[in-house]
Write a protein that holds these residues in place. Structure first.
Motif, mmCIF file in Angstrom:
data_model
loop_
_atom_site.group_PDB
_atom_site.id
_atom_site.type_symbol
_atom_site.label_atom_id
_atom_site.label_comp_id
_atom_site.label_asym_id
_atom_site.label_seq_id
_atom_site.Cartn_x
_atom_site.Cartn_y
_atom_site.Cartn_z
ATOM 1 N N THR A 112 45.671 38.621 41.962
ATOM 2 C CA THR A 112 44.384 39.297 42.126
ATOM 3 C C THR A 112 44.622 40.761 42.477
ATOM 4 N N ILE A 113 43.690 41.588 42.039
ATOM 5 C CA ILE A 113 43.720 43.006 42.342
ATOM 6 C C ILE A 113 42.376 43.341 42.961
ATOM 7 N N GLU A 114 42.394 43.768 44.204
ATOM 8 C CA GLU A 114 41.140 44.111 44.869
ATOM 9 C C GLU A 114 41.152 45.585 45.239
ATOM 10 N N HIS A 115 40.159 46.305 44.750
ATOM 11 C CA HIS A 115 40.005 47.706 45.102
ATOM 12 C C HIS A 115 39.246 47.734 46.422
ATOM 13 N N VAL A 116 39.830 48.320 47.453
ATOM 14 C CA VAL A 116 39.208 48.260 48.773
ATOM 15 C C VAL A 116 39.092 49.644 49.398
ATOM 16 N N LEU A 117 38.238 49.682 50.413
ATOM 17 C CA LEU A 117 37.968 50.916 51.137
ATOM 18 C C LEU A 117 38.475 50.700 52.556
ATOM 19 N N GLY A 118 39.358 51.571 53.005
ATOM 20 C CA GLY A 118 39.893 51.428 54.354
ATOM 21 C C GLY A 118 41.290 52.001 54.426
ATOM 22 N N LEU A 119 42.126 51.310 55.162
ATOM 23 C CA LEU A 119 43.490 51.782 55.340
ATOM 24 C C LEU A 119 44.245 51.805 54.015
ATOM 25 N N TYR A 120 43.909 50.874 53.134
ATOM 26 C CA TYR A 120 44.576 50.796 51.843
ATOM 27 C C TYR A 120 43.594 51.109 50.723
ATOM 28 N N ASP A 121 44.133 51.287 49.544
ATOM 29 C CA ASP A 121 43.281 51.475 48.377
ATOM 30 C C ASP A 121 43.181 50.201 47.554
ATOM 31 N N TYR A 122 44.295 49.438 47.542
ATOM 32 C CA TYR A 122 44.298 48.197 46.778
ATOM 33 C C TYR A 122 44.966 47.107 47.575
ATOM 34 N N ARG A 123 44.492 45.910 47.357
ATOM 35 C CA ARG A 123 45.156 44.731 47.886
ATOM 36 C C ARG A 123 45.577 43.878 46.700
ATOM 37 N N LEU A 124 46.824 43.482 46.682
ATOM 38 C CA LEU A 124 47.325 42.638 45.605
ATOM 39 C C LEU A 124 47.802 41.316 46.184
ATOM 40 N N ARG A 125 47.498 40.263 45.447
ATOM 41 C CA ARG A 125 48.047 38.960 45.809
ATOM 42 C C ARG A 125 49.130 38.641 44.792
ATOM 43 N N MET A 138 56.829 48.863 43.265
ATOM 44 C CA MET A 138 57.149 50.214 43.732
ATOM 45 C C MET A 138 57.050 51.249 42.618
ATOM 46 N N THR A 139 57.163 50.776 41.391
ATOM 47 C CA THR A 139 57.130 51.713 40.268
ATOM 48 C C THR A 139 55.731 51.847 39.664
ATOM 49 N N LEU A 140 54.728 51.233 40.295
ATOM 50 C CA LEU A 140 53.363 51.359 39.783
ATOM 51 C C LEU A 140 52.919 52.819 39.868
ATOM 52 N N PRO A 141 52.176 53.293 38.875
ATOM 53 C CA PRO A 141 51.788 54.706 38.856
ATOM 54 C C PRO A 141 50.867 55.056 40.026
ATOM 55 N N GLY A 142 51.319 55.986 40.843
ATOM 56 C CA GLY A 142 50.487 56.435 41.952
ATOM 57 C C GLY A 142 50.728 55.705 43.257
ATOM 58 N N ARG A 170 39.911 39.260 39.249
ATOM 59 C CA ARG A 170 40.615 38.007 39.403
ATOM 60 C C ARG A 170 41.450 37.759 38.162
ATOM 61 N N LEU A 171 42.733 37.768 38.332
ATOM 62 C CA LEU A 171 43.624 37.479 37.220
ATOM 63 C C LEU A 171 44.073 36.044 37.364
ATOM 64 N N VAL A 172 44.920 35.654 36.478
ATOM 65 C CA VAL A 172 45.318 34.264 36.493
ATOM 66 C C VAL A 172 46.666 34.026 37.144
ATOM 67 N N GLY A 173 47.557 34.944 37.002
ATOM 68 C CA GLY A 173 48.885 34.728 37.561
ATOM 69 C C GLY A 173 49.802 34.061 36.580
ATOM 70 N N PRO A 174 51.049 33.892 36.952
ATOM 71 C CA PRO A 174 52.074 33.427 36.025
ATOM 72 C C PRO A 174 51.921 31.935 35.694
ATOM 73 N N ALA A 184 48.191 48.924 35.094
ATOM 74 C CA ALA A 184 49.615 48.638 35.260
ATOM 75 C C ALA A 184 49.827 47.417 36.158
ATOM 76 N N ALA A 185 49.005 47.307 37.215
ATOM 77 C CA ALA A 185 49.148 46.169 38.130
ATOM 78 C C ALA A 185 48.759 44.865 37.430
ATOM 79 N N ALA A 186 47.707 44.934 36.606
ATOM 80 C CA ALA A 186 47.238 43.733 35.909
ATOM 81 C C ALA A 186 48.269 43.247 34.890
ATOM 82 N N ALA A 187 49.153 44.139 34.478
ATOM 83 C CA ALA A 187 50.160 43.767 33.479
ATOM 84 C C ALA A 187 51.347 43.046 34.103
ATOM 85 N N ILE A 188 51.393 42.988 35.420
ATOM 86 C CA ILE A 188 52.484 42.257 36.087
ATOM 87 C C ILE A 188 52.080 40.793 36.183
#
Lengths: 151, 151
Positions: free
Chosen positions: A97-110, A128-132, B146-150, A88-92
């Motif tokens: 970038t979508i980074e799956h991380v370990l720590g305080l967060y689960d994902y980091r998005l740029r 905010m409407t991303l699943p989960g 790594r995605l590409v972005g808009p 769902a995030a990749a479809a935005i």
DNA sequence: CTTGAAAAGAACTGCCT
DNA sequence: AGGCAGTTCTTTTCAAG
């Protein structure tokens, strides 16, 4: 892990700043012949050290004045929901970038946006409407210094 | 902000994935002649939309198995200490990017290390001792898309 | 590893619609 | 803006030391 000698490292240092340098130019800088430099570059490409060549685009020139880093904590975490979240995030389109991380967060998005108003729209309607998605924390980028890292 | 037509966008979409594509190849894909594609690429480079061409290196192949994102909150913030912090952080070879951000943190650092033991050494010896560094929060990267972005 | 040479392809120019 | 033809340069491969 692949063993590189100092010459290979110098080639990578030169190319990672400007990948449009020719093999001849690289050779000239390092005191190598053009074929010698070219063969080394080919070897580095074949063994996967060089993973690709990418364009660096000027986001401001393209009208994206705002870059935001999001830390996302998922509300529910099963393997299914991770895949679901990532898809769902990749479809935005604004997500770079979508980074799956370990720590305080689960994902980091740029995320990039035209301006803050545009970012708010993306945040409310898409993020905010991303699943989960549970907690979302945002940091607006003021300035960026891209360094090269170790070699 | 620079106005681009759909052809320019298609060129950028092709090149940002693989910057080694030739103007002729780009033209073939879009139904343009080689000089036409080449002129557009030159124009995009001249007006700054294309900011550069960079190598993508495989960090794992280079022996850096660990990537960590750090969020740093400064203890004291004056203009001087920002510069000081940035200079000191940039001097750490393992630091790949330094982003000055607005939000929960003041800086985000992307750090690579050979393994977690190596990362701990960097964290204790180099990061924690950065001038002005207060709270430091870490997220270990599990996987990256790594995605590409808009465009 | 080097140099030199040759073939292919890409970049660049000028002129034309 | 785009196309065509031609020139120049780089890339890529090969032979030989």
């Amino acid at each position: 892990m692949i063993e590189l000698d100092e010459t290979d490292r110098q080639i990578l240092r030169a190319l990672r700043t400007d990948a449009s340098l020719s093999a001849g130019e690289i050779g000239r800088r390092l005191g190598l012949s053009q074929p010698a430099a070219w063969r080394r570059i080919r070897r580095l490409t074949e063994n996967g050290v060089i993973a690709g060549r990418r364009l660096v685009l000027d986001r401001e020139a393209l009208g994206f004045g705002v870059t935001v880093f999001l830390g996302v904590k998922l509300a529910t975490k099963g393997r299914v929901s991770l895949d679901e979240f990532e898809r769902a995030a990749a479809a935005i389109p604004e997500v770079q970038t979508i980074e799956h991380v370990l720590g305080l967060y689960d994902y980091r998005l740029r995320v990039v946006a035209r301006d803050l108003a545009d970012f708010e729209r993306i945040l409310r309607r898409r993020i905010m409407t991303l699943p989960g998605a549970g907690n979302v924390e945002a940091n607006v980028m003021l300035s960026e210094e891209r360094l090269v890292g170790p070699l």
